[in-house]
Design an enzyme around this catalytic site. Sequence first.
Site, short mmCIF file in Angstrom:
data_model
loop_
_atom_site.label_atom_id
_atom_site.label_comp_id
_atom_site.label_asym_id
_atom_site.label_seq_id
_atom_site.Cartn_x
_atom_site.Cartn_y
_atom_site.Cartn_z
N PRO A 21 0.80 -1.23 0.02
CA PRO A 21 0.11 -0.03 -0.01
C PRO A 21 0.72 1.24 0.00
CG PRO A 21 -0.21 -1.07 2.09
CD PRO A 21 0.88 -1.82 1.30
N ASP A 44 2.52 1.01 -12.06
CA ASP A 44 1.29 1.68 -11.84
C ASP A 44 1.83 2.92 -11.25
OD1 ASP A 44 0.13 -0.38 -12.77
OD2 ASP A 44 -1.00 -1.11 -10.83
N LYS A 66 -2.47 4.63 -14.32
CA LYS A 66 -4.16 4.74 -14.70
C LYS A 66 -4.75 5.76 -13.66
CE LYS A 66 -4.78 0.30 -16.40
NZ LYS A 66 -5.15 -1.10 -16.10
N GLY A 97 0.62 -1.63 -7.12
CA GLY A 97 0.13 -1.34 -5.81
C GLY A 97 -0.62 -2.43 -5.06
N GLY A 98 -0.38 -2.59 -3.89
CA GLY A 98 -1.38 -3.67 -3.03
C GLY A 98 -0.82 -4.90 -3.55
N ASP A 99 -1.76 -5.93 -3.76
CA ASP A 99 -1.70 -6.95 -4.28
C ASP A 99 -2.08 -7.39 -5.70
OD1 ASP A 99 -1.53 -10.21 -3.47
OD2 ASP A 99 -2.91 -9.80 -4.83
N ALA A 128 -4.28 -2.83 0.15
CA ALA A 128 -4.58 -1.95 0.70
C ALA A 128 -5.29 -2.08 1.95
CB ALA A 128 -5.43 -0.93 -0.14
N MET A 178 -11.66 2.13 -4.55
CA MET A 178 -12.16 2.99 -5.30
C MET A 178 -13.53 3.57 -5.10
SD MET A 178 -10.41 0.74 -8.66
CE MET A 178 -10.86 -1.04 -7.72
N1 SAH Z 1 -4.22 -3.94 -6.10
C1 SAH Z 1 -4.34 -2.82 -5.31
C2 SAH Z 1 -5.76 -2.21 -5.41
C3 SAH Z 1 -5.85 -1.35 -6.71
S1 SAH Z 1 -7.28 -0.60 -6.90
C4 SAH Z 1 -4.55 -3.56 -3.62
O1 SAH Z 1 -4.44 -4.43 -3.45
O2 SAH Z 1 -4.41 -2.61 -2.89
C5 SAH Z 1 -6.69 0.81 -6.44
C6 SAH Z 1 -7.73 1.21 -4.99
O3 SAH Z 1 -6.94 0.60 -3.92
C7 SAH Z 1 -7.54 2.88 -4.78
O4 SAH Z 1 -8.55 3.58 -5.32
C8 SAH Z 1 -7.77 2.75 -3.10
O5 SAH Z 1 -9.17 2.48 -2.88
C9 SAH Z 1 -7.22 1.66 -2.69
N2 SAH Z 1 -5.77 1.80 -2.32
C10 SAH Z 1 -4.60 1.37 -2.84
N3 SAH Z 1 -3.56 1.97 -2.10
C11 SAH Z 1 -4.10 2.69 -0.95
C12 SAH Z 1 -3.61 3.20 0.07
N4 SAH Z 1 -2.39 3.35 0.46
N5 SAH Z 1 -4.53 3.75 1.00
C13 SAH Z 1 -5.79 3.75 0.87
N6 SAH Z 1 -6.54 3.00 -0.40
C14 SAH Z 1 -5.63 2.65 -1.14
#
Ligand code: SAH
Length: 259
Positions: A21, A44, A66, A97-99, A128, A178
């Site tokens: 995150p 990304d 994006k 970002g994230g997974d 996240a 989102m």
């Molecule tokens: N693959 C990512 C999600 C991508 S979709 C995951 O697993 O986290 C993008 C959304 O993830 C953003 O619009 C928001 O809702 C969330 N997100 C990603 N990073 C974040 C963060 N640091 N803090 C809060 N929301 C986050």
Amino acid sequence: MAQSADPCTPVGTVHLVGAGPGDPDLLTLRAARLIIQARLIVHDGLVDPAILAMAPRTARFVSVAKSRSRHTMPQEAINALLVREALAGNDVVRLKGGDPFVFGRGGEEAEACHAASVPVQIVPGISAALGASAAAGIPLTHRDAASTVSFVAGQCKGLAEQDWAGLAGKGRTLVIYMGLATAPAITEKLIADGLSPEMPVAVIENATRPDMRVLRGVLAGLDHLVTTHRVKSPALIIIGEVAARQGAAQLASLVESVR
Ligand code: SAH
């Protein structure tokens, strides 16, 4: 197995890597190792600059950032880029970002690679929801408050037609990715499904990053909370009784952060 453009060059591997995150400390060791050794990083917009800075200076960086309204590169073009680079013999670190498999379109990229017989490896990341939960001290499940947790995407087209019945309410936690732009529609939908307007909500902006903010309220006031505090993406919405809880350790900093 696919043939590379030059028969003497082996096909590269595409690594779909979760960057977590934000906080670089939350990378897995495998992700960190791949980034440190990378020659080509396709990333990304959500990937934190501090994480990109871990790559060698000589690495090639391709941003495929994006945003909700502006697609810099269509998904098909990203898929084609990954396949093209691998077939040219390049190992690709595709940082997300994230997974990669949680609202990350990693499934589509993996399928495109499989279709071209390009080897793919998936490296999970802290999504996240998990990062935000830990950083804000909001447990997603709790023996006294929730035994079910659901992740939904608030941005999807046709939000009104999606059936979220049963995903939120007593004993359940709903985490919305989102969901900022659609917060009014989400509130309306959940209240129409029978959820109490007084159900606690938390909005976590920039979770795990130095500028993180945690805002709390109730469902009926969700849109007001988002608008008044000018919450910006990336942010997560957590709906459920757990949103009213917080770890004692976080209490002081949270009170500070919403001022
Ligand atoms: N693959 C990512 C999600 C991508 S979709 C995951 O697993 O986290 C993008 C959304 O993830 C953003 O619009 C928001 O809702 C969330 N997100 C990603 N990073 C974040 C963060 N640091 N803090 C809060 N929301 C986050």
